[in-house]
Design a protein around this motif. Sequence first.
Motif, PDB file in Angstrom:
ATOM      1  N   ARG A  23       0.831  -1.209   0.000  1.00 25.22           N
ATOM      2  CA  ARG A  23       0.000   0.000   0.000  1.00 25.22           C
ATOM      3  C   ARG A  23       0.864   1.257   0.000  1.00 25.22           C
ATOM      4  NH1 ARG A  23      -4.821   0.489   4.300  1.00 25.22           N
ATOM      5  NH2 ARG A  23      -5.545  -1.200   2.948  1.00 25.22           N
ATOM      6  N   GLU A  24       1.919   1.269   0.825  1.00 28.19           N
ATOM      7  CA  GLU A  24       2.807   2.435   0.884  1.00 28.19           C
ATOM      8  C   GLU A  24       3.515   2.649  -0.447  1.00 28.19           C
ATOM      9  OE1 GLU A  24       4.066   2.254   5.633  1.00 28.19           O
ATOM     10  OE2 GLU A  24       5.180   1.097   4.126  1.00 28.19           O
ATOM     11  N   LEU A  25       3.982   1.568  -1.039  1.00 24.60           N
ATOM     12  CA  LEU A  25       4.716   1.688  -2.297  1.00 24.60           C
ATOM     13  C   LEU A  25       3.810   2.185  -3.415  1.00 24.60           C
ATOM     14  CD1 LEU A  25       7.656   1.264  -2.954  1.00 24.60           C
ATOM     15  CD2 LEU A  25       7.148  -1.061  -3.653  1.00 24.60           C
ATOM     16  N   ALA A  26       2.573   1.713  -3.434  1.00 24.93           N
ATOM     17  CA  ALA A  26       1.623   2.189  -4.442  1.00 24.93           C
ATOM     18  C   ALA A  26       1.352   3.678  -4.272  1.00 24.93           C
ATOM     19  CB  ALA A  26       0.327   1.394  -4.342  1.00 24.93           C
ATOM     20  N   TYR A  27       1.202   4.116  -3.019  1.00 27.20           N
ATOM     21  CA  TYR A  27       0.980   5.548  -2.763  1.00 27.20           C
ATOM     22  C   TYR A  27       2.169   6.370  -3.264  1.00 27.20           C
ATOM     23  CZ  TYR A  27       0.919   9.999  -0.322  1.00 27.20           C
ATOM     24  OH  TYR A  27       0.969  11.338  -0.034  1.00 27.20           O
ATOM     25  N   SER A  33       4.107  10.377  -6.700  1.00 25.91           N
ATOM     26  CA  SER A  33       5.262  10.982  -7.378  1.00 25.91           C
ATOM     27  C   SER A  33       5.137  10.966  -8.894  1.00 25.91           C
ATOM     28  CB  SER A  33       6.549  10.246  -6.970  1.00 25.91           C
ATOM     29  OG  SER A  33       6.539   8.915  -7.467  1.00 25.91           O
ATOM     30  N   LYS A  34       4.082  10.312  -9.391  1.00 27.93           N
ATOM     31  CA  LYS A  34       3.872  10.167 -10.841  1.00 27.93           C
ATOM     32  C   LYS A  34       5.083   9.512 -11.514  1.00 27.93           C
ATOM     33  CE  LYS A  34       0.745  14.174 -11.171  1.00 27.93           C
ATOM     34  NZ  LYS A  34       0.749  14.532  -9.731  1.00 27.93           N
ATOM     35  N   ALA A  35       5.586   8.465 -10.881  1.00 34.53           N
ATOM     36  CA  ALA A  35       6.772   7.775 -11.385  1.00 34.53           C
ATOM     37  C   ALA A  35       6.518   7.195 -12.774  1.00 34.53           C
ATOM     38  CB  ALA A  35       7.179   6.668 -10.418  1.00 34.53           C
ATOM     39  N   GLU A  56       4.518  -6.372  -7.117  1.00 37.06           N
ATOM     40  CA  GLU A  56       3.582  -7.357  -7.647  1.00 37.06           C
ATOM     41  C   GLU A  56       2.336  -7.438  -6.771  1.00 37.06           C
ATOM     42  OE1 GLU A  56       3.751  -9.886 -10.492  1.00 37.06           O
ATOM     43  OE2 GLU A  56       4.585  -7.945 -11.019  1.00 37.06           O
ATOM     44  N   ALA A  57       2.535  -7.348  -5.446  1.00 39.48           N
ATOM     45  CA  ALA A  57       1.393  -7.384  -4.527  1.00 39.48           C
ATOM     46  C   ALA A  57       0.534  -6.131  -4.633  1.00 39.48           C
ATOM     47  CB  ALA A  57       1.896  -7.556  -3.090  1.00 39.48           C
ATOM     48  N   ALA A  58       1.127  -5.045  -5.152  1.00 42.75           N
ATOM     49  CA  ALA A  58       0.390  -3.786  -5.312  1.00 42.75           C
ATOM     50  C   ALA A  58      -0.082  -3.580  -6.743  1.00 42.75           C
ATOM     51  CB  ALA A  58       1.286  -2.615  -4.895  1.00 42.75           C
ATOM     52  N   ARG A  59       0.017  -4.607  -7.583  1.00 42.88           N
ATOM     53  CA  ARG A  59      -0.254  -4.496  -9.014  1.00 42.88           C
ATOM     54  C   ARG A  59      -1.594  -3.830  -9.314  1.00 42.88           C
ATOM     55  NH1 ARG A  59       0.972  -6.706 -14.016  1.00 42.88           N
ATOM     56  NH2 ARG A  59       2.887  -7.608 -13.193  1.00 42.88           N
ATOM     57  N   ALA A  60      -2.629  -4.154  -8.547  1.00 38.26           N
ATOM     58  CA  ALA A  60      -3.972  -3.629  -8.822  1.00 38.26           C
ATOM     59  C   ALA A  60      -4.041  -2.113  -8.685  1.00 38.26           C
ATOM     60  CB  ALA A  60      -4.985  -4.283  -7.891  1.00 38.26           C
ATOM     61  N   ASP A  61      -3.096  -1.522  -7.923  1.00 39.52           N
ATOM     62  CA  ASP A  61      -3.116  -0.078  -7.674  1.00 39.52           C
ATOM     63  C   ASP A  61      -2.100   0.686  -8.520  1.00 39.52           C
ATOM     64  OD1 ASP A  61      -5.110  -0.260  -5.644  1.00 39.52           O
ATOM     65  OD2 ASP A  61      -3.576  -0.971  -4.249  1.00 39.52           O
ATOM     66  N   LEU A  62      -1.458  -0.003  -9.454  1.00 43.97           N
ATOM     67  CA  LEU A  62      -0.442   0.633 -10.286  1.00 43.97           C
ATOM     68  C   LEU A  62      -0.840   0.569 -11.756  1.00 43.97           C
ATOM     69  CD1 LEU A  62       2.704  -0.940  -8.566  1.00 43.97           C
ATOM     70  CD2 LEU A  62       1.866   1.400  -8.273  1.00 43.97           C
ATOM     71  N   SER A  63      -0.370   1.549 -12.515  1.00 35.68           N
ATOM     72  CA  SER A  63      -0.722   1.594 -13.934  1.00 35.68           C
ATOM     73  C   SER A  63       0.045   0.533 -14.710  1.00 35.68           C
ATOM     74  CB  SER A  63      -0.391   2.977 -14.512  1.00 35.68           C
ATOM     75  OG  SER A  63       1.014   3.159 -14.597  1.00 35.68           O
ATOM     76  N   GLU A  64      -0.540   0.086 -15.803  1.00 35.77           N
ATOM     77  CA  GLU A  64       0.127  -0.895 -16.658  1.00 35.77           C
ATOM     78  C   GLU A  64       1.404  -0.310 -17.255  1.00 35.77           C
ATOM     79  OE1 GLU A  64      -0.374  -4.085 -17.227  1.00 35.77           O
ATOM     80  OE2 GLU A  64      -1.959  -4.028 -15.700  1.00 35.77           O
ATOM     81  N   GLU A  65       1.383   0.993 -17.522  1.00 31.36           N
ATOM     82  CA  GLU A  65       2.576   1.647 -18.072  1.00 31.36           C
ATOM     83  C   GLU A  65       3.745   1.535 -17.105  1.00 31.36           C
ATOM     84  OE1 GLU A  65       3.884   5.916 -20.052  1.00 31.36           O
ATOM     85  OE2 GLU A  65       2.287   5.884 -18.544  1.00 31.36           O
TER      86      GLU A  65
END
Length: 551
Positions: A132-136, A141-143, A157-166
């Motif tokens: 959760r922290e890493l996704a935030y 930061s718009k990485a 990988e555990a945060a995949r659902a909260d991260l963009s495919e890009e």
Amino acid sequence: MRELVSDAREKVFTAARFSHQTGYLWEVRPGAVGELVRALVTGAQNPATAYRIAAKNHPDKVALVHGERRIPFGDLDRLIDSAAHGLHAAGVRRGHSVLLAMKNCPEFVIASAAAGRLRASAVAVSWRSTPRELAYLANHSKARLVVCDPDVFRTLEAARADLSEELLSRIFVVGGAGQGAPFERLLSHEDRGPFVDAAPGEDAAVVIYTSGTTGKPKGAVRKFPRSAANAAFRFLCEVPLRVEDVHLVACPMYHSTAYAFMTFSHIVGNTVVLMDEFTPEGFLAQVERYKVSTTAVVPTMLHRLMQLPEAVRRRYDAHTLRIVFSGGAHLPPTVATAFMDAFGDTVYNFYGATETGLVTLASPRDLRSAPGTIGRAVPGNEIRLLGESGAPVPAGQVGELFVKNDLLVSGYYDDDAATRGSMREGFFSVGDLARVDDHGRYFLEGRKRDMIVTGGVNVYPAEVEHALMGHPGVSEVAVLGRKDEEWGERVVAFVVPAGDVTEGELVAFAKERLSGPKRPKEYHFVPALPRNPTGKVVKRELEGRLEPRTA
């Protein structure tokens, strides 16, 4: 015009003093001078520039040591160029953010400096972050791209659902076979030569997220203006660094302390040794093996070193250690004194924050003569201590510490409200309270948000903590306020005992040293204080342990 001439004269004088004092003057080569002049003219003064200059000056000298790896400055500069080309090929452009999350390793240095050459922002975050922290952090930061190690890859990988495919398609892993894209892919552009930005300036930045001990971490954006080199030279003129020093990075490199002092050491041309992760005995082993002469730590590390049995400490030869910079949290006077008694007068206590850079510095002599001081202002800093009305307070009185210098962060990333709340007439505050004595030495008294108001009296936790730390049966202590119907707040102390000590003994001890409102009304004995990864005590966790009081 007169001001411009005066400013130029000061910069030349500072650079000359730095060169002479460190011994750099006697080793500098014409090629390095050319790179330095180019940097001063173009304004390209982010940390990546230091590696370009060092590669010209001593290409064969070892820049980084990590385990059995040795990377000379010349090779390091070429790797940085190659990675810059690789980041560009992966879609990273000027102003974009690159997320770095890994344990200490050369790839951290390479990726961070490569982002600087692109005029992109290197966003360093903790490898201990939860999904959760890493996704935030990635989203806030718009990485555009991530460089991480295998453990962090699994967290992503555990945060995949909260991260963009890009973003998920641009994860480069250091030493992770079959996980994401290999970091080596970013280094496959060495044949393209030096990476040169066609439009140099001060856009390059590092973004360091604050510890978040009271809420969501904020991203402090540090850019590197044309005066960045002069600011670094000013600080280096205040400390006895030498070109022949060997520096040990003991803090995690996502922490400002590690990154700043590694950069200072590389500016001077030092060899830098990277520890994967700090352990007290491992630290001493590295000092002995590499004849380390300088390092930078947080106070918790000094405390843990002094907790080692004396017989264990004596196994290691640490006589080469000349400078131990300590910062990032409060340094208890008892810890500083005990460390210097054991290892010599080597401790330099600095005050600064991610947002402000280095503000004050206390020498070993200062720490002996004025225990608890954070020292005097480093040249280039203007400090104001302001009271509740916004007016300056006189010497000896406590006020909120505001500072102005050339390396203040430009603000918090994507958080204008937090930026405005921290600024006042060009001065920045992180909410620390301090006082100054008649000799210009500053002393921290705690955080503005931590101040306790009991019976209408302001109580500063740091003062109470300092007093209690004087008891031989106290190893560590944290003081906070607890709501109270009668007093508004009551003073509560959490104590880590160093031996057999009772509440009654501490009550009597405090009575001799503190006035009535400052004396803790409750003592809680705990095996350890909760700390975040950078060593700061997380007082909100202690607050959560207190049961609600009934009337």
